[in-house]
Write an enzyme that holds these catalytic residues in place. Structure first.
Site, mmCIF file in Angstrom:
data_model
loop_
_atom_site.group_PDB
_atom_site.id
_atom_site.type_symbol
_atom_site.label_atom_id
_atom_site.label_comp_id
_atom_site.label_asym_id
_atom_site.label_seq_id
_atom_site.Cartn_x
_atom_site.Cartn_y
_atom_site.Cartn_z
ATOM 1 N N CYS A 170 49.227 47.281 29.724
ATOM 2 C CA CYS A 170 49.103 46.720 30.813
ATOM 3 C C CYS A 170 47.938 45.745 30.686
ATOM 4 O O CYS A 170 47.305 45.432 31.719
ATOM 5 C CB CYS A 170 48.872 47.675 32.055
ATOM 6 S SG CYS A 170 50.394 48.654 32.519
ATOM 7 N N ASN A 171 47.626 45.290 29.660
ATOM 8 C CA ASN A 171 46.422 44.324 29.554
ATOM 9 C C ASN A 171 47.155 43.258 28.645
ATOM 10 O O ASN A 171 47.047 42.843 27.400
ATOM 11 C CB ASN A 171 45.410 45.137 28.588
ATOM 12 C CG ASN A 171 44.236 44.231 28.678
ATOM 13 O OD1 ASN A 171 43.972 43.027 28.628
ATOM 14 N ND2 ASN A 171 42.994 44.974 28.715
#
Length: 686
Positions: free
Chosen positions: A301-302
């Site tokens: 999620c980056n």
């Protein structure tokens, strides 16, 4: 403004800004550190990306002080572990002119700072008396490992006055009237920002987590996790293939012990083969799971850090998305580049033994010896003496109902769909989901038999007193034809009456429906692939088989696998001894004769007067780890773990081959063709 190394949660804040007419800009920040220069004169090198705007809002010149800017950065990047200097808080708030920015934005207003400390708090929480950030987000899950979905937003009192919220629910307002526009909001910021009833049961457990942290102390936890991470990084960076090439590429670590102290206790990496190609992160994750190791894979999620460290351009990212890649899928390598990475995380509960187990796993699973062993030569050192090369058909097995038990026959007819009636029926849930042993292991206890002379399918189950007999030429509900989708294809199916569905529901312990492929002429076309190893049958007609009409397994290959399973027990690499029979792999055809894995090289073969083409190796999954014993389904890691140690090719664990029924003269086979146990098998090698 935000750093590229930010969680999706920060990009979510960007949506509010852009929708209200604000500008947004991502930046890369690196510290310029020079020996002998005092810490208070630290400088930052900033590389801004393009300015993002959706609409322009004109600011009133007479009210420049009413404008607020927000800078967001993580105290520790959850992708690379890179720790940002908390001096950014003071620089941005007190002397933001020291950081160059695009001249078109950020000319007015006061800067506020948000620290995403969800990852960093677990080993180095920010001291807010020294670094007066306005907002700090933390995650209790990252601190204690429990509970999920619960965290906190720490807000300075003066910053809290600026926050406004429109939505309310439950008791989050002081008073409201239903039929007129009237509300009285609560004054406390923590009450105002609640959305209904809080998770008080989870909140009650937090004190136990803090008790552990206070007992161990954060400084001790930091030292412990840092030592584990340093050990693991050093070991991974030192791994080499037999030809001297590196095995592991670590992101965010500059391969020097001096800089690694600024890296948190996580390691993000990808693994390379000896020829320089990448191992997919999904392959690493699946093999690790078989060894009892849980890893996080993907982009975590980056997206900014992921693209930055993997060298993915905007064109790469858009191309991957257009090709169907989304978060959490299996597209781990696209156009020769990884789409994500593997991450190891250490916490206060981690041990040296666990770190060593992980390193040993990488060594045993991903390092190639000096002479790279390809798929065709993976049996080097095998010697059973002189073995006859004649092959013959040892057994024929038909599986009428997908994922249920099959039956063997000395002779069986062929059809344009493969073995006649093979996987012609499926069982679905009441919602239409196709059921398999992966989802309902009890299906393995449903036994089947077809009596061709009487034209009946006989089904038995230990959970049903009476056996079920279904007529092949009738019993379906006339006029109740419907459609089902399997492997991206649509089939027309016929259903049965309530009595038959009730029998199967009792047999598998779940409400279900029995369906039959209504047309043997249905042409199920799967996606055609260039690589035969993907085992996709795109030319023949299928019933409800996943990939091909036939699965063939060699008896000699099974014997070799059992030798390896016994050897692993003797070497202490696995627990209790396990031996498998060919039926564990649910083959249609078992051949005997020759050497183990000769079938890997077969291009075509003839059995009697019938011709078949090989579609390549069959990719095995954890279904082969399920075994029946004493009326129970038992699951272990074998034989898949052993197969993975020597039968892995490009992320696939191959055992047995898939076949397609062919016609010798290029036309449709005669419907009266039969296979017989004992027939000679004549392969044509690649």
């Amino acid at each position: 403004m935000y750093t590229m190394e930010n969680h999706n949660s920060v990009l979510g804040i960007r949506e509010y800004a852009l929708n209200q007419g604000a500008a947004a800009i991502a930046v890369d920040i690196e510290e310029d550190i020079h020996p002998g220069i005092p810490e208070d004169t630290i400088s930052m090198r900033v590389s801004p990306h393009q300015v993002q705007r959706r609409k322009v809002t004109e600011l009133k010149e007479q009210e420049p002080t009413g404008v607020y800017n927000l800078f967001a950065f993580p105290s520790e990047c959850n992708f690379s572990g890179l720790r940002f200097s908390l001096d950014l808080v003071k620089i941005i708030k007190e002397d933001s002119r020291r950081i160059p920015r695009s001249s078109s934005v950020c000319k007015n207003g006061k800067w506020m700072v948000l620290i995403d400390a969800a990852k960093g708090c677990s080993t180095r929480p920010p001291d807010l008396s020294k670094y007066p950030a306005d907002f700090v987000a933390i995650s209790f899950y990252k601190l204690f490992g429990y509970p999920t979905g619960l965290g906190a937003l720490i807000v300075r009192n003066d910053a809290a006055k600026l926050l406004k919220k429109t939505y309310f629910s439950g008791g989050t307002v002081a008073a409201s009237i239903a039929d007129i526009d009237f509300i009285k909001r609560r004054e406390g910021i923590e009450e105002l920002f609640e959305d209904g009833t809080v998770s008080f049961l989870s909140i009650a457990s937090i004190r136990h987590g803090f008790k552990i942290l206070n007992t161990l102390t954060i400084s001790a936890i930091s030292r412990h996790t840092t030592s584990l991470a340093l050990y693991t990084r050093k070991m991974l960076l030192g791994l080499r293939h037999g030809n001297g090439s590196s095995v592991c590429i670590i992101y965010g670590c500059h391969n020097s012990r001096e800089l690694c102290h600024e890296i948190g206790p996580i390691i993000s990496f990808n693994l390379k083969r000896s020829d320089g190609s990448w191992y997919g992160y999904r392959e690493v994750e699946k093999l690790a799971s078989l060894s009892g190791i849980q890893l996080r894979t993907g982009c975590f999620c980056n997206p900014g850090a992921c693209a930055k460290y993997l060298g993915l351009s905007h064109l790469d990212l858009l191309s991957n998305t257009e090709a169907g890649h989304v978060c959490w899928d299996d597209h781990d390598i696209m156009n020769g580049k990884p789409t994500g990475a593997v991450r190891v995380s250490f916490g206060y509960m981690s041990t040296y033994e666990e770190a060593k187990k992980f390193v040993d796993f990488v060594v045993g699973s991903f390092i190639s010896p000096e002479n790279h062993i390809g798929h065709r030569n993976q049996l080097k050192g095998f010697d059973r003496g002189s073995i006859a090369t004649g092959y013959y058909l040892k057994s024929i097995t038909i599986y009428p109902i997908k994922s249920c038990g099959g039956f063997s026959s000395e002779s069986w007819p062929l059809s344009i769909n493969g073995l006649k009636h093979d996987r012609e029926w499926i069982i679905t849930s009441l919602t239409g989901e196709i059921l398999t042993q992966k989802k309902v292991p009890q299906m393995c206890f449903v036994s089947t038999f077809i009596d061709l002379s009487q034209g009946i399918l006989v089904v038995e189950s230990p959970h049903c007193k009476e056996r079920l007999q279904i007529k092949l030429d009738s019993d379906v509900n006339v006029g109740a034809r419907e459609n089902v989708d399997l492997n991206g294809q649509r089939y027309k199916v016929d259903s049965y009456n309530e009595e038959i569905d009730a029998w199967f529901s009792k047999a598998i312990g779940k409400p279900c429906t029995l369906l039959r492929n209504s047309s043997s002429n249905h042409d199920c076309m799967l996606s055609e692939a260039k690589d035969a190893i993907t085992c996709r049958d795109a030319k023949s007609k299928l019933n409800f088989a996943n990939e091909a009409q036939f699965l063939l397994v060699s008896e000699e290959s099974v014997l070799d696998l059992n030798d390896r399973l016994s050897s692993h027990v003797q070497k202490g690499l696995s627990g209790a001894a396990i031996q498998v029979s060919p039926s564990r792999f649910r083959p249609n055809l078992v051949v005997s004769g020759g050497r183990p894995y000769d079938e890997d090289g077969w291009r075509k073969l003839r059995i009697g007067n019938n011709y078949f083409s090989s579609l390549g190796g069959c990719n095995r999954c954890q279904l082969i780890n399920l075994a029946q014993k004493d009326g129970q389904v038992q699951k272990s890691n074998e034989p898949l773990v052993t197969l993975a140690s020597y039968r892995r090719v490009k992320g696939k664990i191959l055992f047995g081959i898939l076949l397609r029924y062919e016609s010798g003269d290029g036309e449709q086979q005669k419907s009266d063709s039969w296979l017989h146990v004992g027939q000679d098998v004549h392969p044509d090698y690649i």
